[in-house]
Scaffold this motif. Structure first.
Motif, mmCIF file in Angstrom:
data_model
loop_
_atom_site.group_PDB
_atom_site.id
_atom_site.type_symbol
_atom_site.label_atom_id
_atom_site.label_comp_id
_atom_site.label_asym_id
_atom_site.label_seq_id
_atom_site.Cartn_x
_atom_site.Cartn_y
_atom_site.Cartn_z
ATOM 1 N N ALA A 98 5.225 -5.096 -6.875
ATOM 2 C CA ALA A 98 3.810 -4.727 -7.006
ATOM 3 C C ALA A 98 2.932 -5.951 -6.763
ATOM 4 C CB ALA A 98 3.529 -4.158 -8.395
ATOM 5 N N PHE A 99 3.330 -7.046 -7.361
ATOM 6 C CA PHE A 99 2.552 -8.275 -7.239
ATOM 7 C C PHE A 99 2.451 -8.711 -5.783
ATOM 8 C CE2 PHE A 99 1.389 -12.666 -8.106
ATOM 9 C CZ PHE A 99 0.507 -12.490 -9.155
ATOM 10 N N GLU A 100 3.592 -8.705 -5.100
ATOM 11 C CA GLU A 100 3.600 -9.174 -3.709
ATOM 12 C C GLU A 100 2.919 -8.191 -2.760
ATOM 13 O OE1 GLU A 100 7.381 -10.659 -2.367
ATOM 14 O OE2 GLU A 100 6.635 -10.872 -0.315
ATOM 15 N N ALA A 101 3.126 -6.882 -2.989
ATOM 16 C CA ALA A 101 2.501 -5.880 -2.117
ATOM 17 C C ALA A 101 0.982 -5.926 -2.255
ATOM 18 C CB ALA A 101 3.019 -4.485 -2.453
ATOM 19 N N SER A 102 0.495 -6.091 -3.478
ATOM 20 C CA SER A 102 -0.960 -6.053 -3.642
ATOM 21 C C SER A 102 -1.622 -7.360 -3.217
ATOM 22 C CB SER A 102 -1.345 -5.670 -5.075
ATOM 23 O OG SER A 102 -0.714 -6.496 -6.004
ATOM 24 N N THR A 103 -0.974 -8.492 -3.434
ATOM 25 C CA THR A 103 -1.614 -9.740 -3.003
ATOM 26 C C THR A 103 -1.448 -9.953 -1.500
ATOM 27 O OG1 THR A 103 0.369 -10.952 -3.675
ATOM 28 C CG2 THR A 103 -1.468 -10.978 -5.209
ATOM 29 N N GLY A 104 -0.300 -9.561 -0.952
ATOM 30 C CA GLY A 104 -0.061 -9.785 0.477
ATOM 31 C C GLY A 104 -0.533 -8.646 1.366
ATOM 32 N N GLY A 105 -0.807 -7.481 0.768
ATOM 33 C CA GLY A 105 -1.244 -6.333 1.550
ATOM 34 C C GLY A 105 -0.157 -5.786 2.468
ATOM 35 N N MET A 106 1.102 -6.116 2.158
ATOM 36 C CA MET A 106 2.197 -5.641 2.996
ATOM 37 C C MET A 106 3.230 -4.896 2.168
ATOM 38 S SD MET A 106 2.959 -8.404 5.938
ATOM 39 C CE MET A 106 4.351 -9.044 5.047
ATOM 40 N N VAL A 107 3.990 -4.054 2.863
ATOM 41 C CA VAL A 107 5.088 -3.359 2.189
ATOM 42 C C VAL A 107 6.216 -4.363 1.965
ATOM 43 C CG1 VAL A 107 6.773 -1.509 2.398
ATOM 44 C CG2 VAL A 107 4.454 -1.179 3.260
ATOM 45 N N VAL A 108 6.728 -4.408 0.753
ATOM 46 C CA VAL A 108 7.819 -5.345 0.455
ATOM 47 C C VAL A 108 8.964 -4.586 -0.207
ATOM 48 C CG1 VAL A 108 6.397 -7.410 0.219
ATOM 49 C CG2 VAL A 108 6.740 -5.930 -1.749
ATOM 50 N N GLN A 109 10.154 -5.141 -0.096
ATOM 51 C CA GLN A 109 11.305 -4.473 -0.706
ATOM 52 C C GLN A 109 12.417 -5.459 -0.987
ATOM 53 O OE1 GLN A 109 12.646 -1.668 2.258
ATOM 54 N NE2 GLN A 109 13.466 -3.268 3.584
ATOM 55 N N PHE B 1 10.722 -1.324 -4.362
ATOM 56 C CA PHE B 1 9.849 -1.257 -3.185
ATOM 57 C C PHE B 1 8.393 -1.328 -3.634
ATOM 58 C CE2 PHE B 1 13.658 1.273 -2.853
ATOM 59 C CZ PHE B 1 14.257 0.813 -1.690
ATOM 60 N N GLY B 2 7.587 -2.091 -2.906
ATOM 61 C CA GLY B 2 6.167 -2.182 -3.236
ATOM 62 C C GLY B 2 5.313 -1.766 -2.049
ATOM 63 N N PHE B 3 4.407 -0.831 -2.268
ATOM 64 C CA PHE B 3 3.483 -0.377 -1.217
ATOM 65 C C PHE B 3 2.055 -0.707 -1.641
ATOM 66 C CE2 PHE B 3 6.009 2.145 1.771
ATOM 67 C CZ PHE B 3 7.217 2.198 1.097
ATOM 68 N N PRO B 4 1.295 -1.411 -0.788
ATOM 69 C CA PRO B 4 -0.085 -1.721 -1.170
ATOM 70 C C PRO B 4 -0.936 -0.456 -1.276
ATOM 71 C CG PRO B 4 0.330 -2.413 1.111
ATOM 72 C CD PRO B 4 1.639 -1.948 0.544
ATOM 73 N N VAL B 5 -1.814 -0.450 -2.257
ATOM 74 C CA VAL B 5 -2.776 0.643 -2.421
ATOM 75 C C VAL B 5 -4.123 0.075 -2.014
ATOM 76 C CG1 VAL B 5 -3.937 2.118 -4.111
ATOM 77 C CG2 VAL B 5 -1.460 1.838 -4.201
ATOM 78 N N ARG B 6 -4.589 0.424 -0.827
ATOM 79 C CA ARG B 6 -5.776 -0.224 -0.287
ATOM 80 C C ARG B 6 -6.570 0.770 0.555
ATOM 81 N NH1 ARG B 6 -2.751 -3.631 4.629
ATOM 82 N NH2 ARG B 6 -1.710 -1.802 5.407
ATOM 83 N N ILE B 7 -7.842 0.473 0.703
ATOM 84 C CA ILE B 7 -8.698 1.224 1.627
ATOM 85 C C ILE B 7 -9.433 0.170 2.426
ATOM 86 C CG2 ILE B 7 -10.574 2.886 1.893
ATOM 87 C CD1 ILE B 7 -9.809 4.077 -0.811
ATOM 88 N N GLY B 8 -8.976 -0.105 3.630
ATOM 89 C CA GLY B 8 -9.556 -1.195 4.409
ATOM 90 C C GLY B 8 -9.348 -2.500 3.678
ATOM 91 N N ALA B 9 -10.441 -3.239 3.445
ATOM 92 C CA ALA B 9 -10.342 -4.526 2.767
ATOM 93 C C ALA B 9 -10.356 -4.378 1.255
ATOM 94 C CB ALA B 9 -11.492 -5.426 3.216
ATOM 95 N N ALA B 10 -10.569 -3.162 0.774
ATOM 96 C CA ALA B 10 -10.602 -2.947 -0.665
ATOM 97 C C ALA B 10 -9.181 -2.799 -1.190
ATOM 98 C CB ALA B 10 -11.423 -1.692 -0.989
ATOM 99 N N ASN B 11 -8.764 -3.785 -1.973
ATOM 100 C CA ASN B 11 -7.399 -3.833 -2.475
ATOM 101 C C ASN B 11 -7.363 -3.317 -3.913
ATOM 102 O OD1 ASN B 11 -4.851 -4.570 -3.304
ATOM 103 N ND2 ASN B 11 -5.322 -6.765 -3.408
ATOM 104 N N PHE B 12 -6.782 -2.149 -4.102
ATOM 105 C CA PHE B 12 -6.793 -1.535 -5.433
ATOM 106 C C PHE B 12 -5.567 -1.889 -6.264
ATOM 107 C CE2 PHE B 12 -9.820 0.954 -3.087
ATOM 108 C CZ PHE B 12 -10.835 1.149 -4.003
ATOM 109 N N GLY B 13 -4.456 -2.165 -5.613
ATOM 110 C CA GLY B 13 -3.249 -2.479 -6.355
ATOM 111 C C GLY B 13 -2.020 -2.124 -5.560
ATOM 112 N N ALA B 14 -1.005 -1.588 -6.240
ATOM 113 C CA ALA B 14 0.245 -1.276 -5.547
ATOM 114 C C ALA B 14 0.969 -0.113 -6.207
ATOM 115 C CB ALA B 14 1.155 -2.494 -5.526
ATOM 116 N N LEU B 15 1.751 0.553 -5.381
ATOM 117 C CA LEU B 15 2.685 1.573 -5.861
ATOM 118 C C LEU B 15 4.072 0.943 -5.823
ATOM 119 C CD1 LEU B 15 3.782 4.489 -6.445
ATOM 120 C CD2 LEU B 15 3.712 4.868 -3.962
ATOM 121 N N SER B 16 4.753 0.899 -6.973
ATOM 122 C CA SER B 16 6.123 0.381 -7.014
ATOM 123 C C SER B 16 7.079 1.545 -7.177
ATOM 124 C CB SER B 16 6.311 -0.558 -8.196
ATOM 125 O OG SER B 16 5.369 -1.586 -8.149
ATOM 126 N N LEU B 17 8.160 1.464 -6.439
ATOM 127 C CA LEU B 17 9.181 2.512 -6.527
ATOM 128 C C LEU B 17 10.522 1.857 -6.821
ATOM 129 C CD1 LEU B 17 7.941 4.441 -3.373
ATOM 130 C CD2 LEU B 17 7.793 5.278 -5.725
#
Lengths: 247, 245
Positions: free
Chosen positions: A75-86, A114-130
């Motif tokens: 979650a931390f990496e997906a939301s700060t990096g804006g990329m899907v991580v696993q 798995f971490g998926f960024p939760v974002r709308i354009g440049a607005a970074n809301f957080g992450a979905l972790s699975l």
């Protein structure tokens, strides 16, 4: 355009109902739709502080607590990096992606995260972790569902933060594209008008539309045509009585 | 200029773009502009699908406002939606309100002056990832050669997305698509900021951002990100401010 899969998500959300915070179903629906063993949603503030929004079960709760403590993980990496991580094998002997997180997550019972960024354009809301109790990659269908779920979550979080009921979300996604560009353009304008982030502007626009019982796209149109603007000194919306350039 | 010459120049330009580090939205915008110049159409645009199937506009020819409006209607129905769902091209469809096809899209398209539409799917390894749309506002049909060129452009657009620098870090096609689509949203958010700060209209705002990107040899998306994160002043593009503390 509401796709079939999107309709599946909404019917699951309706089935699960909502808890007091209106969020519980998001996590359990995320775990169920992706057929994984746990899901958690974290929110990121403008100052990059991470907080938990919801967890689908005890495993997800343990892992989210761990991540907030360590400031490391999907979650931390997906939301700060804006990329899907696993990390498809948290118990692997070789150097793990997350040095501190991986062994403790594996000890808690997870083998893949798995971490998926939760974002709308440049607005970074957080992450979905699975999370999954077995190692291995997500299937194409699971990946696709996780992306779709992350996009639903982004819009749901926006709804929650702007104080509009989450039930409005399904209606909105049915009736119009949630990706109406006028709303994004209007958010950019309001961000400058109110010296705020685009994320804060997106929330503010939605709050105002809901308070005025206005369609989001209708308010966006008014902002773009300068019929309505946000005044940062007065901290309120100003409606221009006649057409023309307010400048 | 002879059509063949124009076509060659266009292909060389696009190939040049695809060699270096490029901005995917910028390349697709250039591609849409060149479609209008080389194929006998009046407006062109690219739509991509999010993982999960939602279609979103990503680029259009310079006649952007009318096209974006059409694309918004298309998100519910329209040639692009059908073309994407079926994975089959729509060739020389004459717009006619009486045929009952696309009851919301057709009257609006006609009102905006369009008479016919063409649409080519963007396909990759058996999957449709989006579609390239062409709108005509004059009589006459696309020739067989035009349709062939249109298909070629759809393939170039697909390659532009796959070969993009950020895609090298992306694990999957889904991530590549998601990045391109999110870039477009960031650009729209930045356009709003430029419109407000520089008192320009949306098209001017976009042109300023593209101009700034060119002058500084930066990607369009990078410029948009700098604007929305506060490191680039939207009111004075080309003037870089120190990063906010």
């Amino acid at each position: 355009m509401a796709t079939d899969r999107l309709l599946d998500i909404f019917s699951l959300m309706a089935e699960r109902g909502v808890d007091d915070a209106g969020t519980h179903s998001l996590c359990s629906v995320a775990a169920e739709i992706t057929q994984l063993d746990g899901a958690a949603i974290s929110l990121t503030s403008d100052g990059d502080e991470m907080t938990a929004l919801c967890m689908s079960n005890d495993l997800a709760r343990t892992l989210m607590d761990l991540e907030i403590t360590l400031r490391e993980g999907p979650a931390f990496e997906a939301s700060t990096g804006g990329m899907v991580v696993q990390d498809v094998d948290l118990a692997a002997a070789s150097a793990p992606r997350w040095m501190m997180y991986a062994p403790q997550a594996a000890a808690a019972g997870a083998r893949a995260a798995f971490g998926f960024p939760v974002r709308i354009g440049a607005a970074n809301f957080g992450a979905l972790s699975l999370y999954r109790e077995n190692p291995g990659h997500l299937s194409d269908a699971q990946t696709s569902d996780a992306y779709l779920m992350a996009s639903v979550i982004a819009r749901a979080v926006l709804s929650i933060q702007s104080g509009s009921p989450i039930g409005e979300l399904a209606k909105e996604l049915h009736g119009q594209s949630g990706l109406d560009f006028r709303v994004h353009q209007a958010a950019g304008m309001v961000a400058v008008q109110g010296s705020m982030s685009v994320k804060a502007a997106l929330v503010l626009i939605r709050t105002h539309a809901f308070a005025e019982a206005m369609e989001l796209s209708e308010l966006a149109e008014k902002i773009i045509t300068r019929a309505t603007r946000f005044d940062s000194l007065l901290d309120s919306w100003i409606v221009k009585p006649t057409s023309g350039d307010p400048k | 200029m002879a059509r063949e010459t124009l076509l060659i120049i266009t292909l060389v330009e696009l190939a040049d773009n695809l060699v270096d580090d490029y901005d995917v939205i910028d390349v697709l915008t250039v591609l849409s502009d060149r479609c209008v110049e080389t194929v006998d159409v009046d407006a062109a645009g690219v739509m991509l699908a999010w993982p999960g199937g939602e279609l979103q506009y990503v680029a259009s020819s310079s006649d952007s406002m009318r096209i974006i409006e059409l694309f918004q209607i298309q998100v519910d129905e329209g040639p692009c939606v059908d073309c994407f769902n079926d994975g089959q091209p729509i060739v020389n469809h004459i717009l006619n309100v009486d045929d009952g096809r696309w009851p919301r899209f057709t009257p609006r398209a006609i009102e905006l002056g369009f008479t016919s539409v063409n649409c080519v799917p963007m396909r990759l390894r058996g999957r449709t990832i989006g579609a390239l749309n062409f709108f005509s506002s004059h009589e006459g049909q696309l020739a067989v050669e035009d349709v062939a060129v249109a298909r070629g452009f759809a393939d170039v657009a697909t390659i532009a997305i796959l070969q993009h620098q950020s895609s090298l870090n992306a694990n999957t096609l889904n991530e590549q698509l998601s990045n391109a689509l999110n870039s477009r949203i960031i650009i729209e958010q930045a356009k709003g900021m430029v419109r407000q700060a520089a008192d320009s209209d949306m098209d001017e705002a976009f042109a300023r951002m593209r101009g700034h990107a060119r002058n500084h040899n930066e990607g369009l998306t990078d410029v948009a990100i700098a604007i929305v994160t506060g490191t680039l002043d939207p009111g004075t593009l080309d003037v870089l401010k120190p990063k906010r503390a």
